[in-house]
Design an enzyme around this catalytic site. Structure first.
Site, mmCIF file in Angstrom:
data_model
loop_
_atom_site.group_PDB
_atom_site.id
_atom_site.type_symbol
_atom_site.label_atom_id
_atom_site.label_comp_id
_atom_site.label_asym_id
_atom_site.label_seq_id
_atom_site.Cartn_x
_atom_site.Cartn_y
_atom_site.Cartn_z
ATOM 1 N N CYS A 93 -5.428 -26.806 25.500
ATOM 2 C CA CYS A 93 -6.383 -26.315 26.491
ATOM 3 C C CYS A 93 -8.029 -26.512 25.990
ATOM 4 O O CYS A 93 -8.098 -26.279 24.874
ATOM 5 C CB CYS A 93 -6.145 -24.908 26.853
ATOM 6 S SG CYS A 93 -7.128 -24.191 28.033
ATOM 7 N N ASP A 102 -0.693 -27.900 25.251
ATOM 8 C CA ASP A 102 -0.183 -28.469 26.555
ATOM 9 C C ASP A 102 0.932 -29.560 26.166
ATOM 10 O O ASP A 102 0.367 -30.518 25.613
ATOM 11 C CB ASP A 102 -1.433 -28.801 27.268
ATOM 12 C CG ASP A 102 -2.292 -27.816 27.772
ATOM 13 O OD1 ASP A 102 -1.660 -26.768 27.996
ATOM 14 O OD2 ASP A 102 -3.487 -28.203 27.759
#
EC number: 1.7.1.13
Length: 279
Positions: A187, A194
Site C-alpha cells: 500500500c 497487497d
C-alpha cells in the site's frame, strides 16, 4: 508521484478512525489519477482506451423499513476515465455507514451507491447489488493462460525495476496470455502487503518468461495502489515490447471486506467479475 501531495496526506489510511454506522457519503475520499498518470505519460486515450477498477464489496449491510438487517454483495466498476480512484479505507468506512440506516429496497441501496461513488470518482460508476442466494451460484475461477511461475530461477533483488523488461520481446509475433500469481506490492500509504494475480494478454513479439517474471517479482517491495501498479505494468510493457494489442488484468485478495481488480486494455472489454481462489 508526490507522496506528500495534500490529496494523499488527508487520507484516512494509517490513521485511527471513528467507525460511523449512520449513512455518510462524505466519508468517501478521492485520489486524483493524474498524480500517478502524469509520470507514466498516460492520457485519456493512450496507451489504453478501455478498462475499469472492479471492486467486490463483501461486507454490505443495512436495515429494511422494519429495522431488520439485510446483507448483500455488491459489484462496483469505476470507469478508467474517471478523474479519481477511490481510496479503499474510505470506501470501507462509507459502506459501514449503511449498517444502521434504513433503506426501502435493495434497489435504493444500489442507486445510492452509484450516485455517491460516481460523485467521488468524478466519472462513470456502475453498481450491481446481489442477494447472497444469487452470488453463491457464481464459480471460483482461474485466469486463462499459461502460468509462468514454475521457473527454476534465482532471485536475490526485490527492488522495483522496469529494466528487467529490456529485450523481453523476442522472435515471432504471437497472440498469447500469460499469468502469474506472484504479484505482490505494498500500500502506498501504510506499506501493508497487497497480494494479487495478474493476466497479460497480448499480440506482439513473444515475451521471454524469465524476464517477465523477474519484472513482476520486482514489485514485491514497491509501494503503490493496486490501480497504479496495473497501469505501470501496462505502460512498461508498451514501452519495452511495443505490442500490437495489450490487456493487463489483476485480481487482488480482499482487505476490509473489499477486493480491487483493475483491468486495462487497448482492445478488449471489461470481463465479468468472477472471483479467484484467494478471493
Amino acid at each position: 508521484m508526490n507522496y506528500n501531495d495534500k490529496s494523499l496526506s488527508a487520507l484516512k489510511l494509517g490513521q485511527k478512525t471513528e467507525y460511523k454506522s449512520e449513512y455518510d457519503p462524505t466519508l468517501l475520499q478521492p485520489v486524483p489519477r493524474k498524480l500517478n498518470r502524469d509520470g507514466l505519460g498516460i492520457t485519456e486515450q493512450q496507451p489504453f482506451d478501455r478498462g475499469a477498477d472492479v471492486w467486490t464489496c463483501y461486507e454490505l449491510s443495512w436495515l429494511n423499513e422494519n429495522g431488520l438487517p439485510q446483507v448483500a454483495i455488491a459489484d462496483v466498476a469505476i470507469d478508467f476515465r474517471s478523474e479519481n480512484l477511490i481510496e479503499s479505507k474510505s470506501f470501507k468506512l462509507y459502506l459501514n455507514s449503511f449498517n444502521q440506516t434504513k433503506f426501502a429496497s435493495l434497489e435504493q441501496v444500489e442507486q445510492t451507491l452509484a450516485k455517491d461513488l460516481s460523485q467521488c470518482a468524478s466519472g462513470q460508476v456502475s453498481v450491481k447489488v446481489y442477494k447472497l442466494s444469487a452470488y453463491t451460484q457464481q464459480p471460483i475461477v482461474d485466469f486463462a493462460g499459461e502460468c509462468i511461475d514454475e521457473q527454476d530461477i534465482q532471485i536475490d533483488s526485490y527492488e522495483f525495476s522496469n529494466e528487467h523488461l529490456a529485450s523481453v520481446a523476442e522472435g515471432e509475433v504471437v497472440e498469447e496470455t500469460l499469468v502469474s500469481h506472484l504479484l505482490k506490492s505494498n500500500c502506498l500509504i501504510t506499506s501493508q502487503p497487497d497480494w494479487g494475480s495478474v493476466q497479460i494478454h497480448y499480440v506482439g513479439k513473444k515475451l521471454n518468461r524469465e524476464k517477465l517474471l523477474r519484472y513482476l517479482v520486482s514489485f514485491r517491495e514497491h509501494n503503490e495502489f493496486h490501480e497504479q501498479c496495473v497501469e505501470r505494468i501496462f505502460t512498461d510493457l508498451i514501452q519495452f515490447t511495443q505490442p500490437e494489442k495489450l490487456t493487463v488484468y489483476a485480481r487482488y485478495t480482499r482487505r476490509g471486506g473489499l477486493d480491487i481488480n483493475p483491468f486495462r486494455s487497448n482492445f478488449e472489454s471489461v470481463p465479468q467479475n468472477l472471483r479467484m481462489a484467494r478471493q
